[in-house]
Design an enzyme around this catalytic site. Structure first.
Site, mmCIF file in Angstrom:
data_model
loop_
_atom_site.group_PDB
_atom_site.id
_atom_site.type_symbol
_atom_site.label_atom_id
_atom_site.label_comp_id
_atom_site.label_asym_id
_atom_site.label_seq_id
_atom_site.Cartn_x
_atom_site.Cartn_y
_atom_site.Cartn_z
ATOM 1 N N ASN A 1 -10.109 0.066 -0.597
ATOM 2 C CA ASN A 1 -8.650 0.129 -0.497
ATOM 3 C C ASN A 1 -8.059 -0.472 -1.775
ATOM 4 O OD1 ASN A 1 -5.945 -0.216 0.072
ATOM 5 N ND2 ASN A 1 -6.269 -1.004 2.146
ATOM 6 N N CYS B 1 0.816 -1.228 0.000
ATOM 7 C CA CYS B 1 0.000 0.000 0.000
ATOM 8 C C CYS B 1 0.844 1.272 0.000
ATOM 9 C CB CYS B 1 -0.957 0.002 1.186
ATOM 10 S SG CYS B 1 -2.109 -1.366 1.128
ATOM 11 N N HIS C 1 -3.266 7.616 1.547
ATOM 12 C CA HIS C 1 -3.663 6.263 1.140
ATOM 13 C C HIS C 1 -5.075 6.030 1.666
ATOM 14 C CE1 HIS C 1 -3.984 2.080 0.532
ATOM 15 N NE2 HIS C 1 -3.734 1.719 1.774
HETATM 16 O O1 UT7 Z 1 -3.902 -0.597 3.284
HETATM 17 C C1 UT7 Z 1 -2.982 -1.362 3.977
HETATM 18 C C2 UT7 Z 1 -3.096 -1.175 5.416
HETATM 19 N N1 UT7 Z 1 -4.339 -1.669 5.915
HETATM 20 C C3 UT7 Z 1 -5.056 -0.926 6.712
HETATM 21 O O2 UT7 Z 1 -4.707 0.203 6.950
HETATM 22 C C4 UT7 Z 1 -6.241 -1.545 7.373
HETATM 23 C C5 UT7 Z 1 -6.224 -1.203 8.811
HETATM 24 N N2 UT7 Z 1 -7.302 -1.766 9.572
HETATM 25 C C6 UT7 Z 1 -8.596 -1.416 9.434
HETATM 26 O O3 UT7 Z 1 -8.950 -0.659 8.560
HETATM 27 C C7 UT7 Z 1 -9.585 -1.940 10.454
HETATM 28 O O4 UT7 Z 1 -8.879 -2.613 11.465
HETATM 29 C C8 UT7 Z 1 -10.657 -2.887 9.877
HETATM 30 C C9 UT7 Z 1 -11.646 -2.104 9.006
HETATM 31 C C10 UT7 Z 1 -9.977 -3.964 9.050
HETATM 32 C C11 UT7 Z 1 -11.450 -3.565 10.990
HETATM 33 O O5 UT7 Z 1 -11.982 -2.593 11.887
HETATM 34 P P1 UT7 Z 1 -11.795 -2.761 13.477
HETATM 35 O O6 UT7 Z 1 -12.551 -1.682 14.076
HETATM 36 O O7 UT7 Z 1 -10.308 -2.797 13.730
HETATM 37 O O8 UT7 Z 1 -12.491 -4.134 13.775
HETATM 38 P P2 UT7 Z 1 -11.868 -5.494 14.351
HETATM 39 O O9 UT7 Z 1 -10.952 -6.127 13.360
HETATM 40 O O10 UT7 Z 1 -11.337 -5.250 15.712
HETATM 41 O O11 UT7 Z 1 -13.168 -6.377 14.431
HETATM 42 C C12 UT7 Z 1 -14.281 -6.008 15.244
HETATM 43 C C13 UT7 Z 1 -15.360 -7.065 15.100
HETATM 44 C C14 UT7 Z 1 -14.873 -8.489 15.288
HETATM 45 O O12 UT7 Z 1 -15.837 -9.197 16.034
HETATM 46 P P3 UT7 Z 1 -15.627 -9.471 17.610
HETATM 47 O O13 UT7 Z 1 -14.348 -10.238 17.704
HETATM 48 O O14 UT7 Z 1 -15.542 -8.098 18.234
HETATM 49 O O15 UT7 Z 1 -16.849 -10.227 17.963
HETATM 50 C C15 UT7 Z 1 -14.837 -9.040 13.880
HETATM 51 O O16 UT7 Z 1 -15.026 -10.446 13.831
HETATM 52 O O17 UT7 Z 1 -15.950 -7.024 13.793
HETATM 53 C C16 UT7 Z 1 -16.000 -8.342 13.241
HETATM 54 N N3 UT7 Z 1 -15.908 -8.257 11.790
HETATM 55 C C17 UT7 Z 1 -16.979 -8.064 10.983
HETATM 56 N N4 UT7 Z 1 -18.298 -7.932 11.258
HETATM 57 C C18 UT7 Z 1 -19.126 -7.723 10.215
HETATM 58 C C19 UT7 Z 1 -14.791 -8.313 11.009
HETATM 59 N N5 UT7 Z 1 -15.123 -8.155 9.704
HETATM 60 C C20 UT7 Z 1 -16.470 -8.006 9.679
HETATM 61 C C21 UT7 Z 1 -17.392 -7.792 8.632
HETATM 62 N N6 UT7 Z 1 -18.703 -7.655 8.943
HETATM 63 N N7 UT7 Z 1 -17.021 -7.692 7.339
#
Ligand code: UT7
Length: 323
Positions: free
Chosen positions: A280, A114, A250
């Site tokens: 992304n 990225c 980005h």
């Molecule tokens: O471009 C390269 C670099 N990449 C990035 O910069 C990405 C950086 N990370 C992010 O953008 C965020 O971390 C995400 C958008 C990927 C995720 O957001 P988050 O607020 O960090 O959520 P999380 O990963 O902590 O997940 C929260 C909850 C989890 O459930 P529990 O464990 O709290 O019950 C996940 O299982 O959301 C759940 N979850 C979903 N729920 C519905 C994960 N994906 C989904 C989904 N739909 N698609």
């Protein structure tokens, strides 16, 4: 007189197929509200079957050439940032060269996931400042849809395909921050974090593999590292937050974009945001945002722009340029 790598043209390409968040609700336990609130993404484009990174890159490059009023043979080099080259080798950049009908000069890929476009800009700037090239087409192009695990809701809803291109040309400036062109660059990587975001395939497995990401762990690093590299690049360029017309970040997550802008003391009215429409697109996201921001009339000649990106590696960096 100081040599500068100055923007002469910009262009982009997005594949025809648009996929709205709601479409994922049919096959995954997810919903539009979760995707919007956690990432800011509403839709993304996916390449058609048989549509490759080099094809999309060539479309974007043609648009940038048209914007500059130049032909492919006017270029000395193509630098293409991508992690989704058509084949393991040759480089997708040489394929773009062939698509454009450019028979001279040289072409190569830059792989910094990225952060690829800021790495590519930095490389192109060095080629121009060292006199090795006068005109360089810098492209970011990706087909991340080809490396998604469609059963993994935590990643497959986040990424999209597309390409953007900037044509840089050597010009002479005065060596001040008022010059047009690239004013400074700042690059970093730290391979200790390589397991946070990677593809589980390649020559060692004999498969092309799928993207794996510990999203919340990457998130933890993002805002601090992005604000820090942007600050270093701005200091190097001799500019302050008040001087900045646009952050063109980005486009991974609206919360990262907002957090970084806040840390940089720059309001969201001075940030180009496209994540809602593109998702992304990895190395393509910054040139896509530059081209869309220019097309919207946000970015104008003379504007001071800070680009910043972080991704797999981890690799991150920033570039300050005056449009
Ligand atoms: O471009 C390269 C670099 N990449 C990035 O910069 C990405 C950086 N990370 C992010 O953008 C965020 O971390 C995400 C958008 C990927 C995720 O957001 P988050 O607020 O960090 O959520 P999380 O990963 O902590 O997940 C929260 C909850 C989890 O459930 P529990 O464990 O709290 O019950 C996940 O299982 O959301 C759940 N979850 C979903 N729920 C519905 C994960 N994906 C989904 C989904 N739909 N698609």
């Amino acid at each position: 007189m100081t040599l500068r790598a100055t923007v002469k043209g910009v262009g982009h390409y997005l594949p025809e197929r648009i996929v709205e968040n709601a479409e994922f609700e049919k096959t995954l336990e997810t919903n539009d509200a979760w995707i919007r609130s956690r990432s800011g993404i509403e839709r993304r484009h996916f390449a058609a079957e048989g549509e490759t990174t080099s094809m999309m890159a060539a479309h974007a490059a043609r648009a940038a050439l048209a914007d500059a009023g130049l032909e492919a043979d006017d270029l000395d080099a193509i630098v293409l940032a991508t992690s989704t080259a058509d084949l393991t080798f040759p480089s997708a950049a040489t394929m773009v060269q062939a698509h454009l009908g450019m028979t001279g000069g040289f072409a190569f890929d830059v792989q910094a996931v990225c952060a690829g476009f800021v790495y590519a800009l930095s490389n192109a700037n060095a080629l121009i400042l060292s006199g090795q090239a006068r005109r360089v087409m810098v492209i970011g192009a990706e087909t991340f849809s080809k490396i998604m695990d469609w059963t993994d809701r935590s990643t497959c809803v986040l990424f999209g395909d597309g390409a953007g291109a900037l044509l840089l040309e050597a010009t002479e400036g005065n060596g001040t921050p008022e010059d047009r062109g690239i004013l400074s660059t700042d690059l970093h990587s730290d391979g200790r974090h390589r397991d946070l975001l990677y593809v589980d395939g390649g020559v060692s497995t004999g498969t092309s593999g799928h993207l794996r990401m510990q999203g919340n762990q990457v998130f933890r690093h993002a805002v601090e590292k992005l604000a820090s590299t942007a600050s270093t690049a701005m200091e190097r360029a001799g500019v302050s937050a008040d001087d900045v017309d646009w952050i063109v970040p980005h486009q991974a997550n609206i919360r990262i974009i907002q957090g970084t802008a806040k840390k940089m003391n720059i309001g969201m009215e001075r940030v180009v945001v496209t994540v809602q429409d593109h998702g992304n697109t990895s190395a393509a996201s910054i040139p896509l945002a530059l081209s869309v921001g220019y097309g919207r009339g946000q970015i104008k000649p003379g504007d001071l722009i800070v680009t910043e990106a972080i991704g797999g590696g981890l690799a991150w960096g920033a570039v300050v340029l005056r449009w």
